[in-house]
Structures are given as structure tokens and as C-alpha cells.
Design a protein around this motif. Sequence first.
Motif, PDB file in Angstrom:
ATOM      1  N   LEU A   1      -7.496  -9.572   9.178  1.00 61.40           N
ATOM      2  CA  LEU A   1      -8.228  -8.421   9.693  1.00 61.40           C
ATOM      3  C   LEU A   1      -8.157  -8.484  11.209  1.00 61.40           C
ATOM      4  O   LEU A   1      -8.069  -9.571  11.785  1.00 61.40           O
ATOM      5  CB  LEU A   1      -9.697  -8.478   9.255  1.00 61.40           C
ATOM      6  CG  LEU A   1      -9.951  -8.692   7.760  1.00 61.40           C
ATOM      7  CD1 LEU A   1     -11.438  -8.860   7.504  1.00 61.40           C
ATOM      8  CD2 LEU A   1      -9.370  -7.552   6.957  1.00 61.40           C
ATOM      9  N   SER A   2      -8.235  -7.325  11.878  1.00 58.87           N
ATOM     10  CA  SER A   2      -8.155  -7.344  13.335  1.00 58.87           C
ATOM     11  C   SER A   2      -8.848  -6.122  13.929  1.00 58.87           C
ATOM     12  O   SER A   2      -9.244  -5.207  13.224  1.00 58.87           O
ATOM     13  CB  SER A   2      -6.698  -7.396  13.795  1.00 58.87           C
ATOM     14  OG  SER A   2      -6.016  -6.221  13.403  1.00 58.87           O
TER      15      SER A   2
ATOM     16  N   GLU B   1      -5.754  -0.976   9.594  1.00 63.68           N
ATOM     17  CA  GLU B   1      -4.928  -1.657   8.592  1.00 63.68           C
ATOM     18  C   GLU B   1      -5.299  -3.131   8.534  1.00 63.68           C
ATOM     19  O   GLU B   1      -5.566  -3.753   9.557  1.00 63.68           O
ATOM     20  CB  GLU B   1      -3.442  -1.556   8.938  1.00 63.68           C
ATOM     21  CG  GLU B   1      -2.867  -0.177   8.810  1.00 63.68           C
ATOM     22  CD  GLU B   1      -1.371  -0.151   9.111  1.00 63.68           C
ATOM     23  OE1 GLU B   1      -0.794  -1.197   9.464  1.00 63.68           O
ATOM     24  OE2 GLU B   1      -0.789   0.927   8.987  1.00 63.68           O
ATOM     25  N   ALA B   2      -5.294  -3.676   7.318  1.00 67.61           N
ATOM     26  CA  ALA B   2      -5.418  -5.114   7.096  1.00 67.61           C
ATOM     27  C   ALA B   2      -4.117  -5.548   6.437  1.00 67.61           C
ATOM     28  O   ALA B   2      -3.410  -4.726   5.834  1.00 67.61           O
ATOM     29  CB  ALA B   2      -6.612  -5.414   6.194  1.00 67.61           C
TER      30      ALA B   2
ATOM     31  N   HIS C   1      -6.228  -7.029  -2.806  1.00 65.18           N
ATOM     32  CA  HIS C   1      -4.932  -6.466  -3.191  1.00 65.18           C
ATOM     33  C   HIS C   1      -4.599  -5.283  -2.278  1.00 65.18           C
ATOM     34  O   HIS C   1      -5.486  -4.760  -1.580  1.00 65.18           O
ATOM     35  CB  HIS C   1      -4.957  -6.028  -4.661  1.00 65.18           C
ATOM     36  CG  HIS C   1      -6.030  -5.015  -4.945  1.00 65.18           C
ATOM     37  ND1 HIS C   1      -5.869  -3.669  -4.702  1.00 65.18           N
ATOM     38  CD2 HIS C   1      -7.288  -5.168  -5.431  1.00 65.18           C
ATOM     39  CE1 HIS C   1      -6.973  -3.025  -5.031  1.00 65.18           C
ATOM     40  NE2 HIS C   1      -7.859  -3.910  -5.482  1.00 65.18           N
ATOM     41  N   PRO C   2      -3.350  -4.843  -2.271  1.00 65.29           N
ATOM     42  CA  PRO C   2      -3.004  -3.656  -1.474  1.00 65.29           C
ATOM     43  C   PRO C   2      -3.836  -2.452  -1.913  1.00 65.29           C
ATOM     44  O   PRO C   2      -4.142  -2.298  -3.098  1.00 65.29           O
ATOM     45  CB  PRO C   2      -1.524  -3.444  -1.780  1.00 65.29           C
ATOM     46  CG  PRO C   2      -1.019  -4.780  -2.194  1.00 65.29           C
ATOM     47  CD  PRO C   2      -2.178  -5.426  -2.927  1.00 65.29           C
ATOM     48  N   GLY C   3      -4.202  -1.622  -0.969  1.00 61.48           N
ATOM     49  CA  GLY C   3      -5.001  -0.427  -1.267  1.00 61.48           C
ATOM     50  C   GLY C   3      -6.116  -0.257  -0.258  1.00 61.48           C
ATOM     51  O   GLY C   3      -6.130  -0.874   0.804  1.00 61.48           O
TER      52      GLY C   3
ATOM     53  N   VAL D   1      -5.122  -1.825   3.105  1.00 66.97           N
ATOM     54  CA  VAL D   1      -4.632  -3.194   2.996  1.00 66.97           C
ATOM     55  C   VAL D   1      -3.161  -3.112   2.588  1.00 66.97           C
ATOM     56  O   VAL D   1      -2.822  -2.483   1.599  1.00 66.97           O
ATOM     57  CB  VAL D   1      -5.428  -4.017   1.953  1.00 66.97           C
ATOM     58  CG1 VAL D   1      -4.861  -5.428   1.822  1.00 66.97           C
ATOM     59  CG2 VAL D   1      -6.910  -4.035   2.309  1.00 66.97           C
ATOM     60  N   ARG D   2      -2.298  -3.719   3.404  1.00 67.16           N
ATOM     61  CA  ARG D   2      -0.856  -3.661   3.179  1.00 67.16           C
ATOM     62  C   ARG D   2      -0.282  -5.052   2.949  1.00 67.16           C
ATOM     63  O   ARG D   2      -0.788  -6.022   3.476  1.00 67.16           O
ATOM     64  CB  ARG D   2      -0.159  -3.031   4.386  1.00 67.16           C
ATOM     65  CG  ARG D   2      -0.649  -1.616   4.674  1.00 67.16           C
ATOM     66  CD  ARG D   2       0.224  -0.940   5.704  1.00 67.16           C
ATOM     67  NE  ARG D   2      -0.300   0.355   6.080  1.00 67.16           N
ATOM     68  CZ  ARG D   2      -0.157   1.475   5.378  1.00 67.16           C
ATOM     69  NH1 ARG D   2       0.484   1.467   4.251  1.00 67.16           N
ATOM     70  NH2 ARG D   2      -0.668   2.611   5.822  1.00 67.16           N
TER      71      ARG D   2
END
Length: 144
Positions: free
Chosen positions: A49-50, A38-39, A105-107, A140-141
Amino acid sequence: MSGRRMALAALSALAATTVFTVPAGATVFEQGITVHPEAHLTRDGGVILSGTYHCEQASPRGAMQIKATLVQDGTRLSLGAEEVVCDGAERRWVAHAPGSFVHVHPGRATVTGELQEIRLSGLMPRSVTTVAQDSEDVEVREGH
């Protein structure tokens, strides 16, 4: 071509093939990196980012860095993570881009994390070598 040269050429070709077929997330010289699935978008429109990494001490004439690249809908964003500590322990890495530079963007997106060794010549970088890499499809959330 002599038999010895042919054997060396075949061995070199085999070694090159082996290098290019190492799976994502594999380690080289006890180095490794992963990308979190997840970002997160920040309130200001930035992105975080991680993942995790582990590494041994870089050569005395070098340093280590993490480069993270996010690709989404034609946007390509490369970031550097905070300072890398190479003591063999698994550690978390985080890379952040402020909102003014980000068009994410989210997605779904693809994130590639690279653990890189920078070899120095005096104070200037001489070369940058990726010693471990992982590429993941991430979600991406919003909100972090």
C-alpha cells in the motif's frame, strides 16, 4: 444552568461537531496524508500500500507513525509504514505485508491511511492520536 455555562456547552458541542465533520484527506495542524488509488500484490502473495504525507515535527515527547488498513471481502489488514520524517515536505509512504499474513486478491478494496502522533511517557506510549486520515476505494493489482 447559567448563561455562561450554556454558552460554553454550545461552543463545546459546535467544536465537537466540527471535529467529526472534517472531510477525508483534510489536515490538522499542518499534517496530511493521502492513499494511492492502487495497491499491489507481490509475487509471494504479499500486498503493498502507498500514498503521500506531510507533517511538522511531532512534540518533543512524541513520535509520528503511519497506519494503513486494507479492507476487502471481510478481511481487515492493518500495517505500519516505514519511518516517518516530519519536516513539512511532502513524502511518499509505503507499507508492505509479507504473503504469509495476507489474504487479499486482485479487485476492489478500501484503504485507510492514518498519520498518528504517539505521545510517550518515558519509553512507553501514553496515547496515540490520529492527526490526519484519508480513506479511498483502491484497485488491488497483481505484480509489483
